[in-house]
Write an enzyme that holds these catalytic residues in place. Structure first.
Site, short mmCIF file in Angstrom:
data_model
loop_
_atom_site.label_atom_id
_atom_site.label_comp_id
_atom_site.label_asym_id
_atom_site.label_seq_id
_atom_site.Cartn_x
_atom_site.Cartn_y
_atom_site.Cartn_z
N GLU A 143 74.16 -3.77 -27.88
CA GLU A 143 73.60 -4.77 -28.79
C GLU A 143 74.38 -4.87 -30.09
OE1 GLU A 143 69.35 -4.51 -29.32
OE2 GLU A 143 69.34 -6.03 -30.90
N ASP A 198 60.43 -0.70 -21.43
CA ASP A 198 61.15 -0.13 -22.58
C ASP A 198 60.36 1.03 -23.17
OD1 ASP A 198 63.30 -0.14 -24.28
OD2 ASP A 198 62.68 -1.90 -25.44
N LYS A 219 64.12 1.62 -19.96
CA LYS A 219 65.24 1.51 -20.91
C LYS A 219 64.96 2.43 -22.08
CE LYS A 219 65.95 -2.04 -23.86
NZ LYS A 219 65.94 -1.31 -25.16
O1 KIV Z 1 63.31 -4.67 -26.89
C1 KIV Z 1 64.12 -5.50 -26.44
O2 KIV Z 1 63.76 -6.64 -26.10
C2 KIV Z 1 65.51 -5.11 -26.34
C3 KIV Z 1 66.51 -6.17 -26.00
C4 KIV Z 1 66.76 -7.00 -27.19
C5 KIV Z 1 67.74 -5.62 -25.43
O3 KIV Z 1 65.83 -3.98 -26.54
#
Ligand code: KIV
Length: 255
Positions: free
Chosen positions: A180, A81, A111
């Site tokens: 989300e 992320d 992501k």
């Molecule tokens: O950071 C995260 O875990 C997320 C999920 C909740 C989709 O973005």
């Protein structure tokens, strides 16, 4: 390991499963359970790093935790992320940081909490061979702008913007979309409109897959969002084990 292309072609009959993980032992458990995608989310800020939001999470922290997860996961696709301000300030910054997740940490994809400002970046990253999972609806990195963690896409205008941005990110080459905390009907519409899979969290049952934060699923989080579900009670197990250890040392039964 499912490839990005396999995730992209996932059929609605077999919903995709995605869970977060932040360290090697839990990633190994999630991987062995057959979960399709492990997200090393910036939710690590609240879940394991002791911050009260995701905003302080740094690129170095995400790289380090993603590397631990990637070392432990044999089968699942590992998605790292992008934390707050690791992208968006300039194209170069976003590309370099996304590149670190693949080059240094061994992630298979990144992501990005998405918006109008990430369409071009998504296109650039995909061109460079960095698969992108987009993220719309509630994007917690914007908590100061949206006033917390309320459900998004609840007005006609806001729903239309999410649908438009979803289509734009698909056209830019995103291989999947996290949606989300939006109304179920909106999630169903976006899912029907896109060819890429939509992975929902607090977005109802009509998406192509589901994602939750692992500590919520395990029953380890101090508080759980209204749309999550605890599938275990690991906190009590841990409390009992630690208390039993202390008692055994204190009463001399261990060692
Ligand atoms: O950071 C995260 O875990 C997320 C999920 C909740 C989709 O973005």
């Amino acid at each position: 390991m499912p490839t990005v292309q396999e995730i992209q072609r996932a059929s609605p009959e077999e919903p995709l499963t995605m869970l977060t993980a932040y360290d090697a032992p839990t990633a190994a458990i999630v991987d062995a359970a057959g979960i399709d995608v492990i997200l090393v989310g910036d939710s690590m800020g609240n879940a394991v790093l002791g911050y009260d939001s995701t905003l302080p999470v740094t690129m170095d922290e995400v790289v380090s935790h993603t590397a631990a997860v990637a070392r432990a996961a044999d089968e699942a696709l590992v998605v790292g992320d992008m934390p707050f301000l690791s992208y968006g300030t300039s194209a170069e910054t976003g590309i370099e940081n996304a590149g670190r997740l693949l080059k240094e940490a061994g992630a298979n994809a990144v992501k990005i909490e998405s918006g109008p400002h990430t369409v071009e970046l998504t296109d650039r990253l995909v061109d460079l061979g960095i698969p992108v999972m987009a993220h719309l609806g509630l994007t917690p990195q914007r908590r100061n702008q949206i006033g917390g963690y309320a459900r998004q896409g609840t007005t006609e205008e806001a729903a239309a913007e999410i649908r438009d941005l979803a289509a734009k990110h698909e056209a830019a080459g995103a291989f999947s979309l996290v949606l989300e905390h939006v109304p179920d009907e909106l999630a169903a519409e976006v899912t029907a409109e896109l060819d890429i899979p939509v992975i929902g969290i607090g977005a109802g049952p009509e998406t192509d897959g589901q994602v939750l934060v692992l500590t919520d699923v395990l029953g380890l989080s101090e508080s759980v969002p209204p749309f999550a579900e605890e599938f275990g009670d690991v906190r009590t197990e841990m409390e009992d084990a630690v208390a039993a250890y202390r008692a055994a040392v204190e009463d001399g039964s261990f060692p």
